[in-house]
Design an enzyme around this catalytic site. Structure first.
Site, PDB file in Angstrom:
ATOM      1  N   LYS A  63      64.016  56.632  44.937  1.00  0.00           N
ATOM      2  CA  LYS A  63      65.007  56.145  43.981  1.00  0.00           C
ATOM      3  C   LYS A  63      65.879  57.287  43.482  1.00  0.00           C
ATOM      4  CE  LYS A  63      64.043  55.348  39.634  1.00  0.00           C
ATOM      5  NZ  LYS A  63      63.521  54.778  38.378  1.00  0.00           N
ATOM      6  N   ASP A  89      65.837  50.425  41.292  1.00  0.00           N
ATOM      7  CA  ASP A  89      65.156  50.579  40.011  1.00  0.00           C
ATOM      8  C   ASP A  89      64.688  49.199  39.572  1.00  0.00           C
ATOM      9  OD1 ASP A  89      67.420  49.246  39.159  1.00  0.00           O
ATOM     10  OD2 ASP A  89      67.931  50.702  37.590  1.00  0.00           O
TER      11      ASP A  89
END
Length: 219
Positions: free
Chosen positions: A131, A149
């Site tokens: 991420k 996310d």
């Protein structure tokens, strides 16, 4: 079985996902990374710090942090107590201070103090997962990447783009639906939408621009 595992997403799903992306682009023409930064290192640090806190709070702390620690070597040689005190407002400040020190040391020792522009290198750094790596690649280096996310994962499932919970699988399935050039922007658009309209507990379906393409719509 996921759409990827069964041989790729159906054409109807691809078309629906791309309509959603276009509608969100119209709703959020200014969608972007909401962390303040001026360099790949600043974005990398800010993204690491954003875990379990808000971008707003990170942006309140980073001006002083970036002024005090302008490069990887300064993080590597940081005095732990001083760094912790700067990070205290973010919570988990001891762990985050350790991450930044380790991050600085790894950058100095393995990458000549520079943030590497490759995912395979970024994910070897302390505190950096896919991420964070995709945020840095997309917004600091212009390399398309999908940032999964909590907002992106939640909206992808609500929109019927995936049934997966694992972020890597969600990333793969979104990548199969959206053109590569749009990967970074679709992530920002989903995050903007998740923060402003499609809230976790009470989605505002009445004002949502994608209700007709959302199987979870309450309208």
């Amino acid at each position: 079985m996921s759409s990827i595992d069964s041989g790729g997403p159906a054409l109807a799903l691809v078309r629906r996902a791309r309509r959603v992306n276009r509608a969100l682009a119209e709703r959020y023409p200014d969608a972007r990374c909401e962390l303040d930064f001026r360099s790949p290192l600043e974005l990398l640090v800010a993204t690491v710090l954003s875990a379990q806190t808000t971008d707003v709070r990170v942006n309140q702390v980073t001006p002083g942090l970036f002024a005090r620690y302008p490069d990887a070597a300064s993080y590597a040689g940081a005095e732990r107590e001083e760094l912790e005190e700067i990070l205290r407002p973010l919570g988990f400040f001891r762990a985050k201070a350790r991450s930044l020190t380790g991050l600085g040391q790894a950058l100095v020792e393995r990458f000549d103090g520079e943030v590497p522009p490759r995912l395979d290198d970024l994910v070897t750094l302390p505190g950096v997962g896919r991420k964070t790596a995709n945020v840095v690649l997309g917004d600091a280096f212009g390399v398309p990447g999908i940032t999964v996310d909590t907002h992106v994962g939640r909206l992808a499932r609500r929109l019927g783009w995936t049934t997966e919970e694992d972020p890597v699988r969600v990333e793969r399935e979104i990548a199969a639906l959206i053109p590569r050039a749009e990967w970074t922007l679709v992530s920002h658009r989903l995050i903007f939408h998740g923060r402003r309209c499609c809230l976790a507990r009470r989605p505002d379906c009445a004002t949502c621009p994608v209700t007709r393409d959302c199987p979870s719509s309450l309208v």
